[in-house]
Motif scaffolding. Structure first.
Motif, short mmCIF file in Angstrom:
data_model
loop_
_atom_site.label_atom_id
_atom_site.label_comp_id
_atom_site.label_asym_id
_atom_site.label_seq_id
_atom_site.Cartn_x
_atom_site.Cartn_y
_atom_site.Cartn_z
N MET A 1 1.85 56.29 43.89
CA MET A 1 0.76 55.38 43.22
C MET A 1 1.43 55.23 41.66
SD MET A 1 -3.17 54.93 43.55
CE MET A 1 -3.42 54.01 44.80
N LEU A 2 1.31 54.02 41.33
CA LEU A 2 1.26 53.96 39.91
C LEU A 2 0.46 54.13 38.93
CD1 LEU A 2 3.24 50.60 39.87
CD2 LEU A 2 4.33 52.61 39.61
N VAL A 3 0.44 54.79 37.86
CA VAL A 3 -0.88 55.38 36.94
C VAL A 3 -1.67 53.93 36.81
CG1 VAL A 3 -1.18 56.03 34.83
CG2 VAL A 3 0.75 57.08 35.88
N LYS A 4 -1.23 53.15 36.46
CA LYS A 4 -2.06 51.76 36.28
C LYS A 4 -2.96 51.59 37.53
CE LYS A 4 1.24 47.93 37.00
NZ LYS A 4 0.93 47.30 38.32
N ASP A 5 -2.50 51.53 38.79
CA ASP A 5 -3.08 51.37 39.87
C ASP A 5 -4.01 52.51 40.08
OD1 ASP A 5 -1.55 49.31 40.51
OD2 ASP A 5 -0.23 50.19 41.71
N MET A 6 -3.69 53.83 39.70
CA MET A 6 -4.87 54.80 39.73
C MET A 6 -5.89 54.50 38.91
SD MET A 6 -5.20 57.58 41.71
CE MET A 6 -6.73 57.46 41.49
N HIS A 7 -5.62 54.15 37.70
CA HIS A 7 -6.69 53.94 36.74
C HIS A 7 -7.59 52.78 37.36
CE1 HIS A 7 -5.80 56.31 33.19
NE2 HIS A 7 -4.65 56.40 33.58
N ALA A 8 -6.76 51.65 37.73
CA ALA A 8 -7.57 50.47 38.44
C ALA A 8 -8.43 50.92 39.50
CB ALA A 8 -6.76 49.38 38.95
N THR A 13 -14.89 53.62 41.03
CA THR A 13 -15.71 54.59 41.29
C THR A 13 -16.96 54.97 40.43
OG1 THR A 13 -14.45 56.56 40.08
CG2 THR A 13 -13.64 55.89 42.31
N ASN A 14 -17.80 55.74 40.97
CA ASN A 14 -19.10 55.94 40.21
C ASN A 14 -18.83 56.78 38.67
OD1 ASN A 14 -20.67 54.53 42.03
ND2 ASN A 14 -21.01 56.20 43.34
N ASP A 15 -17.72 57.60 38.95
CA ASP A 15 -17.36 58.45 37.84
C ASP A 15 -15.85 58.23 37.33
OD1 ASP A 15 -16.80 60.64 35.94
OD2 ASP A 15 -18.71 61.79 36.95
N VAL A 16 -15.72 57.56 36.61
CA VAL A 16 -14.33 57.08 36.35
C VAL A 16 -13.53 58.55 36.11
CG1 VAL A 16 -12.33 55.85 35.03
CG2 VAL A 16 -14.62 54.75 35.60
N ARG A 28 0.14 65.18 43.60
CA ARG A 28 0.76 64.41 44.85
C ARG A 28 0.58 62.97 44.72
NH1 ARG A 28 -3.04 67.79 48.91
NH2 ARG A 28 -4.38 67.52 46.98
N ILE A 29 -0.44 62.64 43.51
CA ILE A 29 -0.72 61.12 43.29
C ILE A 29 0.42 60.49 42.86
CG2 ILE A 29 -1.33 61.14 40.87
CD1 ILE A 29 -3.24 59.40 43.64
N LEU A 30 1.48 60.85 42.38
CA LEU A 30 2.59 60.06 42.06
C LEU A 30 3.43 59.84 43.24
CD1 LEU A 30 3.70 61.67 38.70
CD2 LEU A 30 2.59 59.39 39.07
N ALA A 31 3.28 60.60 44.24
CA ALA A 31 4.30 60.42 45.63
C ALA A 31 3.27 59.46 46.42
CB ALA A 31 4.34 61.60 46.13
#
Length: 155
Positions: A1-8, A13-16, A28-31
């Protein structure tokens, strides 16, 4: 997942900051290819919190030498063991995308075991601060992320 998509995603969520810390920094998030992979990370992070709570229970066990304290520690130890099993099952079930909703229900059972432990410190005798509140709070926050993902997967 792209970093910008993760930030979006985390902004929804209730707690960014919590989301970014526990989901966004997971190696594992990058994969992660899709939200189902993010769901698996959330299940896994929940299990990690439960494992850490179990370790904390063992560290503080000797501080609760009275009958009520011992009973509460034993109750929480049992509940966190059951929660660990539920989050592991949720992870395994979630690997089959068609079972994501059922996996979320299994994770909810894990959450309930964690919550019951927290509540145990407020009843059946003098109110005491739970030694695992930090982990309980993290599991509750992770479950809110799980619920958000399930909502997005259903649409």
């Amino acid at each position: 997942m792209l970093v910008k998509d993760m930030h979006a995603f985390c902004k929804e969520t209730n707690d960014v900051n919590f989301c970014l810390k526990y989901i966004g920094t997971d190696k594992r998030i990058l994969a992660a290819r899709d939200l189902n992979d993010v769901l698996l990370i959330a299940f896994s992070q929940s299990k990690i919190q439960v494992t850490n709570a179990s370790k904390q229970i063992n560290k503080v066990r000797q501080k609760f030498s009275g009958p009520i304290g011992k009973e509460r520690i034993n109750f929480c130890e049992r509940n966190y063991g059951l929660a660990s099993t539920m989050f592991q099952e949720a992870y395994e079930m979630g690997q089959q995308k068609m079972l994501a909703y059922r996996a979320h229900l299994t994770a909810e059972s894990g959450l309930n075991y964690v919550r019951d432990c927290e509540d145990e410190w407020k009843k059946n005798g003098p109110i005491q601060k739970s030694p695992v509140t930090f982990y309980n709070t993290n599991v509750v926050k992770l479950f809110s992320i799980i619920r958000l993902i399930i909502g997005k997967l259903k649409h």
